[in-house]
Design an enzyme around this catalytic site. Structure first.
Site, PDB file in Angstrom:
ATOM      1  N   ASP A   1      -6.417   8.927 -12.949  1.00 42.56           N
ATOM      2  CA  ASP A   1      -5.187   9.606 -12.561  1.00 42.56           C
ATOM      3  C   ASP A   1      -4.999   9.539 -11.055  1.00 42.56           C
ATOM      4  O   ASP A   1      -5.643  10.272 -10.309  1.00 42.56           O
ATOM      5  CB  ASP A   1      -5.239  11.065 -13.024  1.00 42.56           C
ATOM      6  CG  ASP A   1      -3.947  11.807 -12.750  1.00 42.56           C
ATOM      7  OD1 ASP A   1      -2.958  11.159 -12.350  1.00 42.56           O
ATOM      8  OD2 ASP A   1      -3.920  13.036 -12.938  1.00 42.56           O
TER       9      ASP A   1
ATOM     10  N   ASP B   1       2.753   5.824  -9.027  1.00 46.77           N
ATOM     11  CA  ASP B   1       1.797   6.606  -9.820  1.00 46.77           C
ATOM     12  C   ASP B   1       1.330   5.793 -11.017  1.00 46.77           C
ATOM     13  O   ASP B   1       2.052   5.631 -11.995  1.00 46.77           O
ATOM     14  CB  ASP B   1       2.437   7.908 -10.284  1.00 46.77           C
ATOM     15  CG  ASP B   1       1.496   8.732 -11.151  1.00 46.77           C
ATOM     16  OD1 ASP B   1       0.280   8.492 -11.089  1.00 46.77           O
ATOM     17  OD2 ASP B   1       1.980   9.608 -11.877  1.00 46.77           O
TER      18      ASP B   1
END
Length: 507
Positions: free
Chosen positions: A105, A326
């Site tokens: 992440d 992201d």
């Protein structure tokens, strides 16, 4: 950020049935292996969007030296569309060492794993992996971080630690992370040993380790409690002091740069490198400083070379605007004011053999030709005149097919009511991305992520990190294999349901 769920929208399926049935279809780096099994094909946009936004934390969260060798973890898993999808790797923690599956992440900072005891934590996983839990009391090298620890004080400043005013200096340094779907985790910080296998400059392998701070989760809620896609924790690769990137850099274990290359093929995989990939063709643009996200200065968007009529001020970075890279977001999200011009330009530039359909606000297309020949190329222009080429499969999602006709839908979504653009995996796949935090810049290049990559070392020599040498099912390393969660016969039936009006629920 954690990936969202995937459900097929009935309206899209009905539109498919109507059109098809009616005849409408005419320093030296540390390398971490990525696991990918995100179902891009045969998956409805509404469910992919829910899957993304369930990963966006609503509170306490931002999106977003030389060493002796290259730390490399093999890629495992699959991106088969009928498997539950995650990027994850393994980390070894404690003494004696235990391996944990942790989701990658780049939108958060903290590495945390499930600890024992834990309230609400799953004990089995639909990913066909053996879940573990960490117990600091049984590790001879573990120590708990207290509220008086300088590292806790730093984490308090960034909202990644919790100490009440009534807590004594010896109280545990805690944390609470909450996600947009209401799921969350809480626990406390510990310090212990992290192990990695280091590939030296002479291609020999050595065992290496470092003492790091990570989260010990003793409570989970919401989707984190579900077993179908459960892993042992989350591995945050943000910029704050307690991120593993920052910790290993301060210890001289790795440079302040990391890179990834995400395979877009169905078998998935890829590589995440704690270091700088130095393949030819990389171009760089500055990272926006002092941001909790990995923000870039996007200036304009072009479709087939024609710039869209979007005011460039829409992309200016502020508290309510900006462009974020992201790798944890499945789709891509355009600022509200940029979405309609983008979709209009795509629809107007497709070849005459492509038939359009709109369902629940999603622009979709039927074609029997290749996407490269039927759809336009998109180009994103960033500060410094740096361009990112986005091929059709980087903005389209295959939603279904029958015979030789395929339904493609635009996978870039409107960030309704917000002027924030998020470039997720749909855009990032099949490219090298370099997050050069030391020089506050980001680089990228188109690349076949099944191939090996060159990674620079502190001595100036390059090492190879080869993603292709590992069996994605884990056979070459004796690790767990990841099998389809849906038998082939049922999978075929689900494709039929997708096209003719059924609903495929992933969770």
């Amino acid at each position: 950020m954690r990936p969202p769920e995937v459900a097929v929208a009935v309206a899209v399926a009905v539109a498919v049935a109507a059109l098809l049935v009616g005849g409408a279809a005419a320093s030296v780096p540390a390398a971490l292996a990525l696991q990918r099994a995100v179902p891009h094909k045969g998956v409805a946009l509404e469910e992919l969007k829910r899957r993304d936004w369930s990963r966006h934390r609503s509170t306490r969260r931002g999106l977003l030296g030389g060493v002796a060798g290259v730390v490399d973890f093999p890629v495992e898993g699959s991106a088969n569309p009928f498997m539950v999808g995650l990027y994850f790797t393994r980390v070894k923690l404690g003494n004696p060492a235990k391996e944990f599956f942790v989701q990658i992440d780049t939108g958060s900072d903290i590495l945390w794993v499930t600890c024992s005891p834990c309230t609400g934590c799953p004990t089995s996983s639909g990913l066909n992996i053996q879940l573990e839990s960490f117990n600091p009391d049984t590790s001879s090298t573990s120590s708990r971080i207290t509220c008086s620890d300088d590292r806790c004080t730093a984490a308090l400043q960034t909202g990644e630690a919790v100490c009440e005013t009534s807590d004594s200096p010896s109280s545990p340094c805690g944390y609470t992370f909450t996600y947009g779907d209401g799921s969350g985790t809480s626990g406390y910080y510990v310090s212990d040993t992290m192990y990695f296998d280091t590939v030296m400059g002479n291609e020999q392998t050595a065992n290496s380790s470092a003492s790091i701070v990570f989260g010990c989760s003793n409570s989970q809620s919401g989707d984190l409690t579900k077993a179908d896609r459960a892993v042992d924790g989350i591995f945050g690769f943000g910029q704050h002091q307690l991120s593993v990137i920052s910790q290993l850099n301060s210890l001289g274990v790795s440079p302040r740069v990391f890179s990834h290359c995400l395979k877009g093929s169905d078998n998935g995989g890829g590589i995440l490198v704690l270091g700088e990939i130095v393949e030819p063709g990389l171009v760089y643009t500055p990272l926006v400083p002092s941001q909790p996200h990995y923000n870039l200065n996007l200036e304009s968007i072009a479709v087939n070379g024609q710039k869209l009529p979007i005011d460039s001020s829409l992309f200016t970075t502020s508290n309510t605007q900006g462009t974020i890279v992201d790798s944890g977001t499945t789709l891509a999200y355009l600022a509200d004011g940029a979405y309609d011009p983008f979709v209009t330009a795509i629809a107007g530039a497709v070849s005459s053999s492509v038939r359009s359909v709109v369902s629940k606000g999603n622009q979709c297309f039927f074609t029997s030709s290749s996407v490269d020949s039927s759809f336009p190329t998109v180009t994103l222009y960033f500060m410094g005149g740096v361009a990112m080429t986005v091929k059709p499969e980087n903005y389209l999602l295959q939603q279904g097919s029958i015979d030789n006709t395929v339904l493609w839908c635009i996978g870039w979504q409107k960030n309704q009511g917000q002027e924030i653009t998020i470039l997720g995996d749909l855009v990032l796949k099949d490219k090298i991305f370099v997050y050069d935090l030391a020089n506050m810049r980001m680089g990228w290049a188109d690349y076949d992520c099944s191939m090996s990559v060159n990674v620079t070392t502190s001595s100036g020599k390059n090492q190879f990190v080869n993603t292709g040498q590992y069996d994605v099912n884990g056979g070459s390393t004796g690790r767990a294999s990841y099998k389809s969660l849906i038998p082939a016969g049922i999978a075929a039936m689900l494709v039929h349901m997708l096209v003719f009006g059924g609903v495929l629920q992933r969770r």
